[in-house]
Design a protein around this motif. Sequence first.
Motif, PDB file in Angstrom:
ATOM      1  N   THR A 177       0.685  -1.399   0.052  1.00 38.90           N
ATOM      2  CA  THR A 177      -0.061  -0.046   0.103  1.00 38.90           C
ATOM      3  C   THR A 177       1.002   1.358  -0.094  1.00 38.90           C
ATOM      4  OG1 THR A 177      -0.094  -0.049   2.526  1.00 38.90           O
ATOM      5  CG2 THR A 177      -1.886  -0.999   1.109  1.00 38.90           C
ATOM      6  N   GLU A 178       2.043   1.182   0.438  1.00 37.06           N
ATOM      7  CA  GLU A 178       3.072   2.409   0.560  1.00 37.06           C
ATOM      8  C   GLU A 178       4.061   2.533  -0.145  1.00 37.06           C
ATOM      9  OE1 GLU A 178       1.291   4.398   2.708  1.00 37.06           O
ATOM     10  OE2 GLU A 178       0.009   2.811   3.014  1.00 37.06           O
ATOM     11  N   ARG A 179       4.577   1.460  -0.776  1.00 41.05           N
ATOM     12  CA  ARG A 179       5.679   1.564  -1.686  1.00 41.05           C
ATOM     13  C   ARG A 179       5.093   1.263  -3.370  1.00 41.05           C
ATOM     14  NH1 ARG A 179       9.686  -2.822   0.487  1.00 41.05           N
ATOM     15  NH2 ARG A 179       7.698  -4.140   0.452  1.00 41.05           N
ATOM     16  N   VAL A 180       5.307   2.688  -3.918  1.00 44.24           N
ATOM     17  CA  VAL A 180       4.625   2.759  -5.367  1.00 44.24           C
ATOM     18  C   VAL A 180       5.893   2.904  -5.890  1.00 44.24           C
ATOM     19  CG1 VAL A 180       3.244   3.752  -6.890  1.00 44.24           C
ATOM     20  CG2 VAL A 180       2.457   3.691  -4.483  1.00 44.24           C
ATOM     21  N   VAL A 181       5.802   2.263  -7.244  1.00 44.05           N
ATOM     22  CA  VAL A 181       7.054   2.167  -8.239  1.00 44.05           C
ATOM     23  C   VAL A 181       6.532   2.798  -9.632  1.00 44.05           C
ATOM     24  CG1 VAL A 181       8.963   1.268  -9.171  1.00 44.05           C
ATOM     25  CG2 VAL A 181       8.179   0.420  -6.712  1.00 44.05           C
ATOM     26  N   PHE A 182       7.129   3.819 -10.002  1.00 43.55           N
ATOM     27  CA  PHE A 182       6.655   4.321 -11.364  1.00 43.55           C
ATOM     28  C   PHE A 182       7.758   3.999 -12.460  1.00 43.55           C
ATOM     29  CE2 PHE A 182       5.150   7.201  -8.191  1.00 43.55           C
ATOM     30  CZ  PHE A 182       3.524   7.077  -8.490  1.00 43.55           C
ATOM     31  N   TYR A 183       7.335   3.745 -13.791  1.00 49.78           N
ATOM     32  CA  TYR A 183       8.018   3.454 -14.884  1.00 49.78           C
ATOM     33  C   TYR A 183       7.771   4.122 -16.138  1.00 49.78           C
ATOM     34  CZ  TYR A 183       9.201  -0.808 -12.272  1.00 49.78           C
ATOM     35  OH  TYR A 183       9.628  -1.661 -11.147  1.00 49.78           O
ATOM     36  N   ALA A 184       8.782   4.524 -16.916  1.00 48.11           N
ATOM     37  CA  ALA A 184       8.368   5.325 -18.295  1.00 48.11           C
ATOM     38  C   ALA A 184       9.494   4.383 -19.247  1.00 48.11           C
ATOM     39  CB  ALA A 184       8.940   6.573 -18.315  1.00 48.11           C
TER      40      ALA A 184
ATOM     41  N   ALA B  65      10.206   7.826  -7.436  1.00 49.44           N
ATOM     42  CA  ALA B  65       9.265   9.343  -7.161  1.00 49.44           C
ATOM     43  C   ALA B  65       8.350   8.851  -6.203  1.00 49.44           C
ATOM     44  CB  ALA B  65       8.693   9.700  -8.539  1.00 49.44           C
ATOM     45  N   ASP B  66       8.183   9.994  -5.270  1.00 46.94           N
ATOM     46  CA  ASP B  66       7.565   9.876  -4.254  1.00 46.94           C
ATOM     47  C   ASP B  66       5.725  10.086  -4.437  1.00 46.94           C
ATOM     48  OD1 ASP B  66       6.254   9.659  -1.739  1.00 46.94           O
ATOM     49  OD2 ASP B  66       7.704  10.880  -0.747  1.00 46.94           O
ATOM     50  N   GLY B  67       4.937   8.783  -4.554  1.00 47.90           N
ATOM     51  CA  GLY B  67       3.697   8.916  -4.911  1.00 47.90           C
ATOM     52  C   GLY B  67       2.776   9.572  -4.011  1.00 47.90           C
ATOM     53  N   SER B  68       3.334   9.516  -2.721  1.00 49.05           N
ATOM     54  CA  SER B  68       2.378   9.912  -1.518  1.00 49.05           C
ATOM     55  C   SER B  68       2.404  11.281  -1.543  1.00 49.05           C
ATOM     56  CB  SER B  68       2.771   9.417  -0.319  1.00 49.05           C
ATOM     57  OG  SER B  68       4.114   9.944   0.015  1.00 49.05           O
ATOM     58  N   LEU B  69       3.130  12.146  -2.086  1.00 45.76           N
ATOM     59  CA  LEU B  69       3.108  13.774  -1.923  1.00 45.76           C
ATOM     60  C   LEU B  69       1.858  14.128  -2.493  1.00 45.76           C
ATOM     61  CD1 LEU B  69       6.644  14.403  -2.893  1.00 45.76           C
ATOM     62  CD2 LEU B  69       5.777  14.560  -0.620  1.00 45.76           C
ATOM     63  N   ASP B  70       1.358  15.171  -1.665  1.00 46.63           N
ATOM     64  CA  ASP B  70       0.127  15.805  -1.983  1.00 46.63           C
ATOM     65  C   ASP B  70       0.377  16.994  -2.956  1.00 46.63           C
ATOM     66  OD1 ASP B  70      -2.377  17.800  -1.300  1.00 46.63           O
ATOM     67  OD2 ASP B  70      -2.693  16.156  -0.190  1.00 46.63           O
ATOM     68  N   THR B  71      -0.607  17.084  -3.913  1.00 43.39           N
ATOM     69  CA  THR B  71      -0.520  18.074  -4.956  1.00 43.39           C
ATOM     70  C   THR B  71      -0.890  19.511  -4.788  1.00 43.39           C
ATOM     71  OG1 THR B  71      -2.530  17.536  -5.810  1.00 43.39           O
ATOM     72  CG2 THR B  71      -0.690  16.470  -6.721  1.00 43.39           C
ATOM     73  N   ALA B  72      -1.286  19.853  -3.375  1.00 44.46           N
ATOM     74  CA  ALA B  72      -1.864  21.091  -3.165  1.00 44.46           C
ATOM     75  C   ALA B  72      -0.692  22.214  -3.265  1.00 44.46           C
ATOM     76  CB  ALA B  72      -2.645  21.014  -1.618  1.00 44.46           C
TER      77      ALA B  72
ATOM     78  N   THR C 292      -4.046  -7.997   4.110  1.00 40.91           N
ATOM     79  CA  THR C 292      -2.940  -9.094   5.081  1.00 40.91           C
ATOM     80  C   THR C 292      -2.589  -8.435   6.172  1.00 40.91           C
ATOM     81  OG1 THR C 292      -0.967  -8.590   3.708  1.00 40.91           O
ATOM     82  CG2 THR C 292      -2.418 -10.304   2.903  1.00 40.91           C
ATOM     83  N   SER C 293      -2.869  -7.206   6.409  1.00 42.39           N
ATOM     84  CA  SER C 293      -2.550  -6.441   7.313  1.00 42.39           C
ATOM     85  C   SER C 293      -3.018  -6.758   8.719  1.00 42.39           C
ATOM     86  CB  SER C 293      -2.501  -4.908   7.236  1.00 42.39           C
ATOM     87  OG  SER C 293      -3.931  -4.520   7.397  1.00 42.39           O
ATOM     88  N   THR C 294      -2.422  -6.456   9.806  1.00 40.94           N
ATOM     89  CA  THR C 294      -3.035  -6.526  11.188  1.00 40.94           C
ATOM     90  C   THR C 294      -3.536  -5.044  11.581  1.00 40.94           C
ATOM     91  OG1 THR C 294      -0.928  -5.757  12.277  1.00 40.94           O
ATOM     92  CG2 THR C 294      -1.014  -7.892  12.018  1.00 40.94           C
ATOM     93  N   ASP C 295      -4.405  -5.105  12.681  1.00 42.62           N
ATOM     94  CA  ASP C 295      -4.920  -4.083  13.267  1.00 42.62           C
ATOM     95  C   ASP C 295      -3.758  -3.089  13.533  1.00 42.62           C
ATOM     96  OD1 ASP C 295      -7.445  -5.257  12.835  1.00 42.62           O
ATOM     97  OD2 ASP C 295      -7.406  -6.147  15.035  1.00 42.62           O
ATOM     98  N   TRP C 296      -2.653  -3.444  14.075  1.00 39.17           N
ATOM     99  CA  TRP C 296      -1.780  -2.394  14.658  1.00 39.17           C
ATOM    100  C   TRP C 296      -0.566  -1.920  13.780  1.00 39.17           C
ATOM    101  CZ3 TRP C 296       2.798  -4.824  13.857  1.00 39.17           C
ATOM    102  CH2 TRP C 296       2.844  -6.406  13.788  1.00 39.17           C
ATOM    103  N   SER C 297      -0.550  -2.541  12.516  1.00 38.51           N
ATOM    104  CA  SER C 297       0.650  -2.171  11.561  1.00 38.51           C
ATOM    105  C   SER C 297       0.476  -0.495  11.026  1.00 38.51           C
ATOM    106  CB  SER C 297       0.598  -2.898  10.467  1.00 38.51           C
ATOM    107  OG  SER C 297      -0.579  -3.280   9.606  1.00 38.51           O
ATOM    108  N   TYR C 298       1.403   0.064  10.681  1.00 42.30           N
ATOM    109  CA  TYR C 298       1.347   1.475  10.191  1.00 42.30           C
ATOM    110  C   TYR C 298       2.576   1.662   9.669  1.00 42.30           C
ATOM    111  CZ  TYR C 298       4.051   2.526  14.426  1.00 42.30           C
ATOM    112  OH  TYR C 298       5.112   2.693  15.390  1.00 42.30           O
ATOM    113  N   TRP C 299       2.440   2.660   8.962  1.00 40.69           N
ATOM    114  CA  TRP C 299       3.821   3.178   8.311  1.00 40.69           C
ATOM    115  C   TRP C 299       3.693   4.779   7.988  1.00 40.69           C
ATOM    116  CZ3 TRP C 299       6.065  -0.202   3.832  1.00 40.69           C
ATOM    117  CH2 TRP C 299       7.311   0.156   3.681  1.00 40.69           C
ATOM    118  N   TYR C 300       4.197   5.699   9.020  1.00 38.23           N
ATOM    119  CA  TYR C 300       3.950   7.070   8.969  1.00 38.23           C
ATOM    120  C   TYR C 300       5.255   7.613   8.167  1.00 38.23           C
ATOM    121  CZ  TYR C 300       0.773   6.302  12.944  1.00 38.23           C
ATOM    122  OH  TYR C 300      -0.403   5.729  13.534  1.00 38.23           O
ATOM    123  N   ASN C 301       4.997   8.693   7.498  1.00 41.91           N
ATOM    124  CA  ASN C 301       6.076   9.306   6.730  1.00 41.91           C
ATOM    125  C   ASN C 301       5.861  10.741   6.883  1.00 41.91           C
ATOM    126  OD1 ASN C 301       7.875   7.284   5.402  1.00 41.91           O
ATOM    127  ND2 ASN C 301       5.641   6.646   4.785  1.00 41.91           N
TER     128      ASN C 301
END
Length: 721
Positions: A113-120, A144-151, A294-303
């Motif tokens: 869910t958090e590690r996105v990979v881009f290709y060209a 490239a960091d896909g989680s960045l907000d465009t605002a 497949t995650s658990t209730d307690w898993s997280y990945w803050y950035n």
Amino acid sequence: MNHVSRRRVRAGQISLLSLGLSLALQAQAQQATSPDARQGEARTLDAVQVTGERTSSYTVPQTAAATRLSLTPQDTPQSLTVVTQQRIEDQNLQTVRDVLDNVTGVSSNAYDTERVVFYARGFQIQNMSYDGVPIASSLNSSSADGSLDTAIYDRIEILRGATGLLSGAGTPSASINFIRKHANAREFVGDASLSVGSWDTWRGTADLSAPLNQDGSVRGRFVAAYEQGGSYLDRYSRQRQVAYGVIDADLGPATTLSVGYDYQRSKPESVTWGSYPVFYDDGGFIEWRRGFNTSTDWSYWYNTTQTAFVDLKHAFGAGWQLRVLASHRRTDGDEALFYVYGFPNRETGEGLDPYVYRARDRGRQDNLDVYASGPFQWGGREHELVVGATGSRYRKTSDEFANDELAPVGNFLQWNGHYPRPTFADTADRATDIRTDQSGLYAAARLSLADPLKLIAGARYSRWKNDTDDIYSGVFRHEHNKTVPYAGLVYAFDPTWSAFASYTEIFDPQENRTVTGAFLEPVVGRSYEIGVKGRHFDGRLNSSLVLFDTRQDNVAEADVGNTLPDGMTQAYYAVDGTRSRGAELELSGDLSERWNASLGWSYFNLEGPDGEDLRTALPRTLFRVFTTYRLPGLEQLTIGGGANWQSASHALVDGPDGPQRVNQASVTLLSVMARYQFTPRAELQLNADNLLDRKYFVLDEYSNLYYAAPASATLSFRYRF
């Protein structure tokens, strides 16, 4: 985060809040004294004033993405896409992944869910930059960091092919350039929005600009966004906080100073790490629900990402300009992750083993870029020149927490995420410490060889040094010096049509070593492009057709049966001949005063030295189209829609008896939008994606597989000041 870091974060946030309060006070003062406010009358503001550099079009008149020379898209001798703020708003593109998944020739997949990979063009996109200054890729994925907000961005530029002239090290895929918003308004303007969407998602934004002194020579801008909501995936949720402030000051008639700071924090819960098992232990395919997690209730990945920058521009006589950009960027990650591996039994659901990971990551990067540009006379003709120097220092560290014994998974076919959280150690051990220094000198010139013929030529001399101390890959240091050329020839048939040919390079240092222990030479990427570009309706519409041939040499290949002198680490040797060939067609801009459109088609074929197909998980053909139209006779209503189509693909996925092939048929995704403007200031917009509710896999080359999102919708209200 230590106490010093907390104080720095608080200081930055306080500065942003102070700027926002100052802008609000300026607004009240202006509204209290304006005739419109006294009379209670609404007043229509020009669209450009609302967001400074913003344009209502899907294209821009000029860009410096390729060489730092300010060129029209037609005069840029590479394949280029510019995603403007108007298109970001029309398509409701809230993250960088939303943007790139709608760009010509770009596709994505994800490890989880958090590690996105881009290709060209078949190669991973690693290179990013802010206002043209290169920054490190995502902590999580090296892409490239896909989680960045465009605002906080005015527009996003995607330059495809090898981009070593400005990027330094990287791959011959593409470079993503984020152009920040600036405070250009000399009266109070802005907008605020509130949106609600699928899976209980809601989002609020504010974008305010105002002069900070009487004559408007000092101006401020404050942007904020907050989003939270669920997902089509079980238990997964996310909260995102964004704040950005910038002050632009005219120090004199020829000098402008910009000082800014941005803060972005993403807090996803119940994240996945890798994907789910695809096959039973008897080799049969498992038909998971689309939302299975497949995650658990307690898993997280803050950035968290924070950037402070200074941008100084000074105009000399005779059209010359000096620009100095300096920035400090901080990235911090905090994660507790859960993973299962193996193959469940069809009857009992047992057979999977758990694995957990708890760590904190941090990255620190300092950048400095100085360049001068302007015209010069030679041979009776006027030409343009840019010369510059750039340097960066990046450090990435990771600290891991040990854990106690894990409980058995049990029947995974009845998985609901209720898995006991293990006890992690109170203190962490250093796992990774990587330092990378880059510096470079670059120059490029646009030479007028004849009235219709222009040559753009340049080069960059780069120095790259890396020190690595990693518990998995070892301790080593290596450095490389490399000169990469840039050349492009543009011939204008008339003011509308031109043809171009270009050659660009980039290099990518690698950690792989030969049997002697020596590092392999950097991977060298080379891009050859030829094409035709058009500039229509006085630049309001741009078109291009590009043919490319991109090659990589010195690619590492496992030296089977041989190891490094330590007797354990796999040895490699270099192989030449990885090759991607294809074409890209694009049309973007205004077809009329009320009709915006963007259309892109791309195809590539990636082969190895022996002619074998590489990265077959990536669809070879992509088609992207989106358009909006303001109805005549009903000026308040704008309608639009689009389609994204990708060709079939396949990947080998781990199975109990070895890799098994998984096929994904071609996919068509439809989207629509409608916007109704109640007043010159207030509007309501509806966006809907994947209208056909297409269920399909997203594949990668590492046995990860998951279902993409189903149909979704967002309703947004926006008010402009």
